[in-house]
Design a protein around this motif. Structure first.
Motif, mmCIF file in Angstrom:
data_model
loop_
_atom_site.group_PDB
_atom_site.id
_atom_site.type_symbol
_atom_site.label_atom_id
_atom_site.label_comp_id
_atom_site.label_asym_id
_atom_site.label_seq_id
_atom_site.Cartn_x
_atom_site.Cartn_y
_atom_site.Cartn_z
ATOM 1 N N ALA A 73 0.834 -1.206 0.000
ATOM 2 C CA ALA A 73 0.000 0.000 0.000
ATOM 3 C C ALA A 73 0.870 1.259 0.000
ATOM 4 C CB ALA A 73 -0.927 -0.006 1.214
ATOM 5 N N GLY A 74 1.886 1.281 0.853
ATOM 6 C CA GLY A 74 2.768 2.452 0.914
ATOM 7 C C GLY A 74 3.497 2.694 -0.392
ATOM 8 N N GLY B 100 -4.320 0.399 2.266
ATOM 9 C CA GLY B 100 -3.704 0.740 3.545
ATOM 10 C C GLY B 100 -4.540 1.660 4.426
ATOM 11 N N TYR B 102 -4.365 4.856 4.368
ATOM 12 C CA TYR B 102 -3.653 6.127 4.568
ATOM 13 C C TYR B 102 -3.386 6.784 3.214
ATOM 14 C CZ TYR B 102 -2.233 4.735 9.352
ATOM 15 O OH TYR B 102 -2.200 4.348 10.665
ATOM 16 N N PRO B 104 -1.054 10.344 1.831
ATOM 17 C CA PRO B 104 0.232 10.837 2.326
ATOM 18 C C PRO B 104 0.187 11.702 3.595
ATOM 19 C CG PRO B 104 0.229 10.862 -0.050
ATOM 20 C CD PRO B 104 -1.170 10.484 0.357
ATOM 21 N N PHE B 108 2.067 10.680 7.224
ATOM 22 C CA PHE B 108 3.141 11.433 7.884
ATOM 23 C C PHE B 108 2.780 11.764 9.326
ATOM 24 C CE2 PHE B 108 4.842 12.665 3.634
ATOM 25 C CZ PHE B 108 6.151 12.315 3.878
ATOM 26 N N VAL B 111 2.759 8.816 11.696
ATOM 27 C CA VAL B 111 4.099 8.375 12.103
ATOM 28 C C VAL B 111 4.532 9.182 13.331
ATOM 29 C CG1 VAL B 111 6.545 8.292 11.447
ATOM 30 C CG2 VAL B 111 4.802 7.563 9.820
ATOM 31 N N GLU B 117 1.656 0.804 12.276
ATOM 32 C CA GLU B 117 1.154 0.580 10.916
ATOM 33 C C GLU B 117 1.561 1.736 10.008
ATOM 34 O OE1 GLU B 117 -0.593 0.180 13.647
ATOM 35 O OE2 GLU B 117 -1.691 -1.723 13.571
ATOM 36 N N THR B 120 5.306 1.564 9.052
ATOM 37 C CA THR B 120 5.563 0.612 7.973
ATOM 38 C C THR B 120 5.109 1.182 6.635
ATOM 39 O OG1 THR B 120 5.152 -1.176 9.540
ATOM 40 C CG2 THR B 120 5.154 -1.768 7.206
ATOM 41 N N PHE B 121 3.868 1.660 6.629
ATOM 42 C CA PHE B 121 3.301 2.246 5.414
ATOM 43 C C PHE B 121 4.134 3.439 4.964
ATOM 44 C CE2 PHE B 121 0.699 5.342 3.256
ATOM 45 C CZ PHE B 121 -0.143 4.611 2.430
ATOM 46 N N ALA B 124 7.543 2.647 3.356
ATOM 47 C CA ALA B 124 7.342 2.154 1.985
ATOM 48 C C ALA B 124 6.943 3.296 1.058
ATOM 49 C CB ALA B 124 6.268 1.057 1.973
ATOM 50 N N MET B 125 6.111 4.209 1.571
ATOM 51 C CA MET B 125 5.671 5.350 0.767
ATOM 52 C C MET B 125 6.859 6.240 0.402
ATOM 53 S SD MET B 125 2.768 8.185 1.746
ATOM 54 C CE MET B 125 3.730 9.202 2.863
ATOM 55 N N LEU B 126 7.740 6.497 1.371
ATOM 56 C CA LEU B 126 8.916 7.326 1.092
ATOM 57 C C LEU B 126 9.820 6.671 0.062
ATOM 58 C CD1 LEU B 126 10.226 8.985 4.385
ATOM 59 C CD2 LEU B 126 9.213 10.066 2.359
#
Lengths: 129, 157
Positions: A73-74, B100, B102, B104, B108, B111, B117, B120-121, B124-126
């Motif tokens: 998802a990220g 997910g 979420y 962006p 942020f 976090v 969660e 982790t997300f 991966a997004m970054l």
């Protein structure tokens, strides 16, 4: 508050309050264009750190997602927002607020695939991935 | 200095707004998109409310302001054509948002709230954001500086 913050960024900085765009610009490393982006994200981060002390319930995760699902998802959110040049804030709020055709098309696109994904996860996979 | 403080305060207000609106609770996002289950329409009012505040300010500013307070000019998107990259990228983003829970901004700020969660997300997004931007920079360099800047730049938001 979201609209007010976005309006403030426009009036004071002359910028669109798109979170994915603000983050993406950091990696482009253009001189003089980085510090305001970093500070905006630090502000977002600080808001979560501070607000969660008093209202931790605002950050609960009540859906069942495995670590691999969160990673996928990220990654898709990261790549998708850069390729599509915007996210919920940039396209959905500021873009639609500007009556932008592009942002309206983008918003329709991500709303449809988000709904389809939720349909697959909730109705076909039992709500847990 | 005031530009940095202003950006910080803008991010902080935005972040608190997201939390108050429920955008930082993935179950609410999923509920909003769950048209065939227990649909929760409340997030439509979040987006609608933000648009209602933003739109008149935007129209007033571009008509009557020469420039923003702290910058020499407004940096606003100029393109109006709808291309495949825009629609495909947004479609990919939507899959991740639905999966997910979420987008962006909430990722942020969550976090910051030490949600595992979201961490982790968010990492991966970054990687996705940074990976895409670095890939585009490499492509720009390889094509001898023939700039595909518009493609890589965040031209909408």
């Amino acid at each position: 508050m979201i609209g007010t913050a976005a309006a403030g960024l426009l009036l004071f900085h002359g910028r669109i309050a798109g979170i994915s765009g603000i983050a993406g610009g950091i990696f482009r490393r253009e001189a003089g264009d980085i510090s305001w982006r970093v500070m905006f994200l630090v502000g977002l981060f600080a808001a979560g750190a501070g607000w969660s002390l008093f209202y931790p319930e605002d950050y609960v995760v009540e859906i069942s997602r495995s670590t691999p699902a969160l990673i996928v998802a990220g990654l898709t959110v990261g790549i998708g927002t850069q390729l599509g040049s915007g996210c919920t804030s940039g396209h959905g709020v500021c873009g639609i607020g500007r009556l932008s055709k592009r942002s309206t098309a983008a918003t329709i696109s991500f709303m449809i695939t988000a709904a389809l994904t939720v349909f697959v996860v909730n109705e076909m996979l039992g709500g847990s991935v | 200095m005031k530009v940095k403080i202003g950006a910080f305060l803008g991010g902080a207000l935005f972040g608190v707004g997201l939390a108050v609106a429920g955008m930082t609770q993935p179950a609410k996002i999923v509920g909003f998109f769950d048209f065939f289950g227990s649909w929760d329409p409340s997030l439509a009012f979040v987006m609608g409310g933000a648009i209602i505040v933003y739109t008149p300010v935007y129209r007033w500013a571009i008509r009557t302001w020469q420039r923003p307070v702290w910058a020499p000019a407004f940096s606003l998107p100029t393109r109006s054509d709808i291309d495949g990259r825009l629609v495909l990228g947004s479609a990919i983003f939507g899959v991740g948002w639905g999966l997910g829970g979420y987008c962006p901004g909430p990722a942020f700020t969550s976090v910051g709230a030490r949600s595992e969660e979201a961490l982790t997300f968010g990492l991966a997004m970054l990687i996705g954001v940074g990976g895409y931007q670095l890939f585009m920079r490499m492509r720009e360099k390889r094509s001898g500086g023939a700039v595909d800047a518009q493609a890589a730049a965040m031209i909408d938001g």
